[in-house]
Design a protein around this motif. Structure first.
Motif: not given
Length: 521
Positions: A59, A65-66, A68, A95, A98-99, A102, A105
């Protein structure tokens, strides 16, 4: 242990990410209705590493994100495998906030189902309560985009230190999860119990599903069911299961409800009853929940904490015993206590609704009972009483009385002939004749109750039914249904081993809509 970013990234690249799945269970039927996916790092030196020790690194460097997306793709693949074997259940993935910031996402999620061999239906995204959900941020647009994809959104760790009700976009959520830090105290802390009840009521009014985390014992299940909670997860049902072991676990346990499995899933001898020592009694003394111990071997009250004495409006156990529980015990109470000893001898719990009358003023108390042994080997009935809490509802109309239901349930025709019974009935009664009326100490009362249900639709009464040892009092809830084999009216009876030790109450029948059918042979 602190892991560097390079260690974490290399571990993920070398296939060391593992998923563990924690089942979500319907608390009434014991059926599995979903799984929560949890990430683990299979470290070659340290074994399975908790996500709390490696996710923060990802994080901080914007790489969560990747990971996740990888977890969601694996979760969709697991769900696809479960559907192939006929188990169509929801699957949940946590999740990061941060997602939600994005832009890509939602679009990235759309590309996953084809690779995972499934679709996004049945996927729930759990968003922690601490996530930033401001009106003017990307998170609001992302949430709207996720909803447009048909995903379910769950608010995780609800009311654990943040101002949830001030957040926008709450109307986009479908589910709330009650954090284990609150659940684990409900047996001994009336404030925690009230908190769980309030969150459940809040969720119900918004039309959300409420999932209770951290369930570890049957006492908690009894309380949660009384509050109306229907979905839970925790170590009582299973510790998180490695993704490679999931199907074997399902083959071994899923056909049974969790209560059935706990009591009959193994040929091992019943566990020895726990000893109640002075340290445990000292802990019970400080509880804000009334707790008392009844010595069934001596047939006398053994001990009660100060909260129980306040519930009884008594100065001490001696005053209570002399005033409300004299040594001149009725045969009904004596037989009831003996039957409790037999029912609890192999462990487990029994939950009942009682009416007590301290100084003549009636109080409704929901009690959860289990057995233990005193230090001198006497059989103790350990009771926790929750004033003002009662069973949430009678058996819903049209609900099939499956073998996984924990209470004895049976279906009878107008003449009292039993044409269906569940496994709990067979366990409770070693012998129960074909006719219910023949098994009751007052067949006329049983026949009258069944006739009353056929006229009015539903109702509740108290009956005494004989088993192979003695006659046991039951609280009986009846519901009019149709026998699927003949189309004729019949009655489903759900039995609760409940007797007001301080005087039995009786609730008369009330009209209710007729159920359409009764599932089962």
């Amino acid at each position: 242990m602190v892991y560097s970013l390079s260690e974490v990234v290399n571990g993920m690249r070398h296939g060391q990410l593992r998923l563990a799945l924690e089942p979500q269970v319907h608390l009434e039927t014991g059926q599995i209705i979903g799984f929560e996916c949890l990430s683990r790092w299979a470290h070659p030196r340290d074994g399975l590493v908790s996500p709390a020790l490696f996710l923060p690194q990802l994080e901080r460097h914007g790489l969560i994100g990747q990971l996740t997306l990888v977890i969601i793709e694996r979760a969709l693949s697991i769900r696809s495998r479960l559907r192939e074997r006929g188990l169509d259940v929801a699957i949940s993935v946590n999740i990061s906030s941060q997602s939600l910031l994005d832009w890509n996402f939602p679009a990235d999620l759309l590309r996953l189902p084809r690779a995972a061999g499934g679709d996004l239906q049945g996927l729930t995204l759990e968003i922690t309560e601490s996530a930033e959900l401001s009106d003017d941020s990307l998170s609001g647009e992302c949430i709207r985009a996720l909803k447009s994809l048909g995903l379910r959104l769950s608010l995780d760790d609800f009311w654990t230190g943040y101002s949830s009700l001030s957040k926008p976009h709450l109307d986009a959520f479908d589910e709330v999860k009650i954090d284990y830090q609150l659940t684990r105290h409900i047996e001994d802390d009336k404030i925690a119990l009230a908190g769980v009840s309030s969150i459940h009521t809040f969720a119900r009014m918004l039309g959300w599903r409420c999932v209770v985390e951290g369930i570890e014992n049957l006492q908690s299940v009894s309380l949660l069911r009384a509050l109306g909670c229907s979905v839970g997860q925790g170590y009582l049902f299973a510790h998180p299961i490695d993704e490679d072991d999931l199907e074997a676990w399902l083959d071994a346990r899923a056909p049974k409800g969790y209560l059935e499995f706990l009591h009959q899933g193994s040929a091992a001898p019943p566990p020895a009853l726990p000893l109640l020592d002075e340290l445990q009694i000292a802990s019970h003394s400080r509880s804000s929940v009334p707790i008392w111990l009844f010595d069934i071997d001596r047939m006398k009250m053994h001990w009660a904490n100060p909260t129980a004495l306040r519930l009884w409006m008594a100065e001490d156990v001696a005053e209570f015993t002399a005033r409300d529980f004299s040594t001149d015990m009725s045969d009904a109470i004596y037989q009831r206590l003996l039957s409790l000893r037999e029912l609890l001898r192999s462990g487990g719990t029994i939950a009942e609704q009682w009416t007590i009358y301290p100084r003549g003023a009636p109080k409704q108390v929901y009690s959860v009972m289990k057995a233990s042994l005193s230090m001198d080997g006497h059989f103790l009935l350990e009771v926790r009483g929750y004033e003002g809490i009662g069973p949430a509802a009678a058996m819903p109309s049209g609900t099939p009385t499956a073998d996984t239901l924990p209470n004895p349930s049976l279906a009878v025709h107008e003449d009292g002939r039993i044409y269906w019974r569940n496994a709990a009935t067979s366990r409770t009664f070693a012998r129960l004749g074909d006719c219910l009326f023949d098994a009751c100490t007052s067949p006329a009362d049983a026949a009258g109750f069944v006739s009353d249900i056929l006229r009015h639709g539903s109702g509740t009464t108290d009956l005494r039914i004989r088993n192979h040892r003695c006659s046991i009092p039951f609280r009986v809830e009846g519901l009019r249904v149709r026998d699927p084999s003949t189309g004729k009216k019949a009655v489903v009876l759900t039995l609760t081993q409940a007797c007001d030790i301080y005087g039995c109450s009786h609730r008369t029948s009330q009209a209710a809509p007729e159920a359409a059918s009764l599932a089962g042979p």
